[in-house]
Design a protein around this motif. Sequence first.
Motif, PDB file in Angstrom:
ATOM      1  N   GLY A  18     -14.347  62.897  21.002  1.00 52.40           N
ATOM      2  CA  GLY A  18     -14.699  63.032  19.525  1.00 52.40           C
ATOM      3  C   GLY A  18     -13.862  62.562  18.708  1.00 52.40           C
ATOM      4  O   GLY A  18     -13.023  61.685  19.168  1.00 52.40           O
ATOM      5  N   SER A  19     -14.200  63.170  17.507  1.00 49.50           N
ATOM      6  CA  SER A  19     -12.895  62.663  16.564  1.00 49.50           C
ATOM      7  C   SER A  19     -11.579  63.276  16.942  1.00 49.50           C
ATOM      8  O   SER A  19     -10.555  62.633  16.567  1.00 49.50           O
ATOM      9  CB  SER A  19     -13.473  63.219  15.028  1.00 49.50           C
ATOM     10  N   VAL A  20     -11.313  64.435  17.230  1.00 48.47           N
ATOM     11  CA  VAL A  20      -9.977  64.829  17.849  1.00 48.47           C
ATOM     12  C   VAL A  20      -9.283  64.301  18.793  1.00 48.47           C
ATOM     13  O   VAL A  20      -8.229  63.730  18.726  1.00 48.47           O
ATOM     14  CB  VAL A  20      -9.914  66.616  17.908  1.00 48.47           C
ATOM     15  N   VAL A  21     -10.093  63.948  20.047  1.00 53.33           N
ATOM     16  CA  VAL A  21      -9.667  63.117  21.097  1.00 53.33           C
ATOM     17  C   VAL A  21      -9.304  61.583  20.642  1.00 53.33           C
ATOM     18  O   VAL A  21      -8.082  61.312  21.017  1.00 53.33           O
ATOM     19  CB  VAL A  21     -10.543  63.131  21.898  1.00 53.33           C
ATOM     20  N   GLY A  22     -10.095  61.183  19.881  1.00 51.19           N
ATOM     21  CA  GLY A  22      -9.589  59.712  19.273  1.00 51.19           C
ATOM     22  C   GLY A  22      -8.538  59.936  18.412  1.00 51.19           C
ATOM     23  O   GLY A  22      -7.540  59.044  18.400  1.00 51.19           O
ATOM     24  N   GLU A  23      -8.651  60.821  17.480  1.00 54.00           N
ATOM     25  CA  GLU A  23      -7.436  60.641  16.670  1.00 54.00           C
ATOM     26  C   GLU A  23      -6.087  60.863  17.295  1.00 54.00           C
ATOM     27  O   GLU A  23      -5.052  60.536  17.019  1.00 54.00           O
ATOM     28  CB  GLU A  23      -7.624  61.912  15.681  1.00 54.00           C
ATOM     29  N   LYS A  24      -6.045  61.852  18.360  1.00 50.50           N
ATOM     30  CA  LYS A  24      -4.963  62.284  18.982  1.00 50.50           C
ATOM     31  C   LYS A  24      -4.450  61.008  19.930  1.00 50.50           C
ATOM     32  O   LYS A  24      -3.331  60.959  19.788  1.00 50.50           O
ATOM     33  CB  LYS A  24      -5.184  63.486  19.974  1.00 50.50           C
ATOM     34  N   ILE A  25      -5.166  60.252  20.496  1.00 49.05           N
ATOM     35  CA  ILE A  25      -4.967  59.202  21.100  1.00 49.05           C
ATOM     36  C   ILE A  25      -4.107  58.090  20.248  1.00 49.05           C
ATOM     37  O   ILE A  25      -3.326  57.263  20.523  1.00 49.05           O
ATOM     38  CB  ILE A  25      -6.218  58.655  22.144  1.00 49.05           C
ATOM     39  N   THR A  26      -4.929  58.017  19.125  1.00 50.74           N
ATOM     40  CA  THR A  26      -4.267  56.865  18.389  1.00 50.74           C
ATOM     41  C   THR A  26      -3.317  57.141  17.822  1.00 50.74           C
ATOM     42  O   THR A  26      -2.240  56.576  17.778  1.00 50.74           O
ATOM     43  CB  THR A  26      -5.472  56.796  17.077  1.00 50.74           C
ATOM     44  N   ARG A  27      -3.000  58.631  17.317  1.00 53.68           N
ATOM     45  CA  ARG A  27      -1.503  58.855  16.882  1.00 53.68           C
ATOM     46  C   ARG A  27      -0.323  58.668  18.085  1.00 53.68           C
ATOM     47  O   ARG A  27       0.587  58.460  17.895  1.00 53.68           O
ATOM     48  CB  ARG A  27      -1.640  60.439  16.228  1.00 53.68           C
ATOM     49  N   LEU A  28      -0.762  58.876  19.407  1.00 59.93           N
ATOM     50  CA  LEU A  28      -0.127  58.951  20.415  1.00 59.93           C
ATOM     51  C   LEU A  28       0.128  57.472  20.530  1.00 59.93           C
ATOM     52  O   LEU A  28       1.520  57.094  20.696  1.00 59.93           O
ATOM     53  CB  LEU A  28      -0.629  59.247  21.720  1.00 59.93           C
ATOM     54  N   VAL A  29      -0.649  56.473  20.557  1.00 58.59           N
ATOM     55  CA  VAL A  29      -0.322  55.103  20.578  1.00 58.59           C
ATOM     56  C   VAL A  29       0.472  54.508  19.287  1.00 58.59           C
ATOM     57  O   VAL A  29       1.611  53.853  19.672  1.00 58.59           O
ATOM     58  CB  VAL A  29      -1.627  54.056  20.482  1.00 58.59           C
ATOM     59  N   GLU A  30       0.252  55.038  18.117  1.00 57.71           N
ATOM     60  CA  GLU A  30       1.191  54.701  17.042  1.00 57.71           C
ATOM     61  C   GLU A  30       2.413  55.221  17.260  1.00 57.71           C
ATOM     62  O   GLU A  30       3.553  54.519  17.039  1.00 57.71           O
ATOM     63  CB  GLU A  30       0.578  55.066  15.558  1.00 57.71           C
ATOM     64  N   HIS A  31       2.661  56.495  17.877  1.00 65.60           N
ATOM     65  CA  HIS A  31       3.964  57.139  18.150  1.00 65.60           C
ATOM     66  C   HIS A  31       4.700  56.163  18.938  1.00 65.60           C
ATOM     67  O   HIS A  31       6.065  55.923  18.750  1.00 65.60           O
ATOM     68  CB  HIS A  31       3.810  58.583  18.614  1.00 65.60           C
ATOM     69  N   ALA A  32       4.195  55.814  20.153  1.00 63.12           N
ATOM     70  CA  ALA A  32       4.701  55.238  21.149  1.00 63.12           C
ATOM     71  C   ALA A  32       5.269  53.693  20.624  1.00 63.12           C
ATOM     72  O   ALA A  32       6.190  52.975  21.050  1.00 63.12           O
ATOM     73  CB  ALA A  32       3.604  54.778  22.454  1.00 63.12           C
ATOM     74  N   THR A  33       4.408  53.190  19.719  1.00 63.31           N
ATOM     75  CA  THR A  33       4.829  51.781  19.052  1.00 63.31           C
ATOM     76  C   THR A  33       5.990  51.979  18.368  1.00 63.31           C
ATOM     77  O   THR A  33       6.898  51.237  18.304  1.00 63.31           O
ATOM     78  CB  THR A  33       3.637  51.396  18.288  1.00 63.31           C
ATOM     79  N   ARG A  34       5.983  52.865  17.432  1.00 60.90           N
ATOM     80  CA  ARG A  34       7.256  53.132  16.608  1.00 60.90           C
ATOM     81  C   ARG A  34       8.576  53.284  17.591  1.00 60.90           C
ATOM     82  O   ARG A  34       9.528  52.876  17.117  1.00 60.90           O
ATOM     83  CB  ARG A  34       7.100  54.479  15.835  1.00 60.90           C
ATOM     84  N   LEU A  35       8.416  54.317  18.637  1.00 55.88           N
ATOM     85  CA  LEU A  35       9.522  54.386  19.459  1.00 55.88           C
ATOM     86  C   LEU A  35      10.153  53.516  20.482  1.00 55.88           C
ATOM     87  O   LEU A  35      10.576  53.379  21.232  1.00 55.88           O
ATOM     88  CB  LEU A  35       9.541  55.936  19.948  1.00 55.88           C
ATOM     89  N   GLU A  36       9.059  52.274  20.537  1.00 59.05           N
ATOM     90  CA  GLU A  36       9.030  51.241  21.457  1.00 59.05           C
ATOM     91  C   GLU A  36       9.009  51.767  23.011  1.00 59.05           C
ATOM     92  O   GLU A  36       9.896  51.540  23.590  1.00 59.05           O
ATOM     93  CB  GLU A  36      10.093  50.563  21.384  1.00 59.05           C
ATOM     94  N   LEU A  37       8.053  52.871  23.237  1.00 57.11           N
ATOM     95  CA  LEU A  37       7.948  53.352  24.432  1.00 57.11           C
ATOM     96  C   LEU A  37       6.830  52.769  25.401  1.00 57.11           C
ATOM     97  O   LEU A  37       5.711  52.573  24.648  1.00 57.11           O
ATOM     98  CB  LEU A  37       7.697  54.965  24.226  1.00 57.11           C
ATOM     99  N   PRO A  38       6.911  53.045  26.665  1.00 52.37           N
ATOM    100  CA  PRO A  38       5.734  52.623  27.465  1.00 52.37           C
ATOM    101  C   PRO A  38       4.744  53.657  27.287  1.00 52.37           C
ATOM    102  O   PRO A  38       4.981  54.760  26.933  1.00 52.37           O
ATOM    103  CB  PRO A  38       6.149  52.552  28.868  1.00 52.37           C
TER     104      PRO A  38
END
Length: 280
Positions: A120-140
Motif C-alpha cells: 500500500g502507500s506506506v510500503v511504497g513510501e518506505k521502500i522509495t525513501r530507502l532507495v533514495e537514502h541508499a542513493t544519497r549514501l551510495e550504498l548497495p
Amino acid sequence: MIKGLWDVCDACGAMLYARSDDDTGIPNRICHECGYHLRRGSSDRIDLLLDPGTWAPLDEAMVAKDVLGFRDDEDYATRLVSYRKRSGLTDAVQTGLGEIMGTKIALGVMDFRFMGGSMGSVVGEKITRLVEHATRLELPLVIVCSSGGARMQEGTLSLMQMAKVSAALDVHQIQKGLLYIPILTNPTTGGITASFGMLGDIAMAEPMAYIAFAGGRVIQQTLRKKLPENFQTAEYCFEHGLVDLIVPGSLLRSALSDIFDLYAAAPIKRKASSGGFAPC
C-alpha cells in the motif's frame, strides 16, 4: 500437534521439529527433507542477513490511513489495527541500514504476515525513501520480496507505488550506477513482480519460491493449455532467465558478501563524461 513444537513442510508434508540447538533444519525455516524454505518473519530475515548489532531502522513510525473508507468483511482501519497487534509491525515492510560481513548496505524486508505482504502507500513510501537514502549514501541496496501484490483496500493509491519505487530505482541504478539486488522469496507475486521485484542488477531467489504475476489457474484457464509442473517456481524462472541465482537461506549472507566484493573490485557501470553513469 503441540503448537510451537512441530511444524509441517508445505512442499513435502514432512513433520519438522521446531526446537533445536543447532543451525540446521527448521530453526533456519528450511525443511531437512526436501530443502523447501518455509515462510519467516521480517525480523528473522534481518537477523539472518545482517551482522549482529548493525541494524538501524528507518521510518518506523509511518502508518497507513483508510483514506477510501474501504470495507469488506470488516473495515480497513480495523484490519490494520488487528495486523499491527498480531505481527508487532506497523506495516508490511521493515527498512533500514546495516552491514553484511562488514559492508554497509540499505535493506528492505517485506513481511507476508502483515496482510499478505501487500504493498500500500506506506510500503511504497518506505521502500522509495530507502532507495533514495541508499542513493544519497551510495550504498548497495537489497530488498527481500515476500508479497501477494498491491493492497486492494487502497485502490489506485497502492498501484501508484509501483511506478514511484521504479522511478527511484532508475536514479539509483541507471543515473548513479549503484547496485540493487532483489531477493525473491515465497511468495513474490502481483505488483511486486511487476515492479521492483524484477528490476535488480542481479535477481536472487530462494529455492522453490513461488514467483508470479497472475496465478497459475488464471493463466491456464485463459490460455486453455496445461502448464509445466514447475511453472512459476524459482527454478522455472531461473531456467527462463528471470532469476540469476538461486541461493539457500543458509548461504545468502556469504553470497551477497561475495557479490558486493566483486562489484566493488570490478564495477559493471562507470561514470560517463556527461556526469551520469552508463553501462560499460
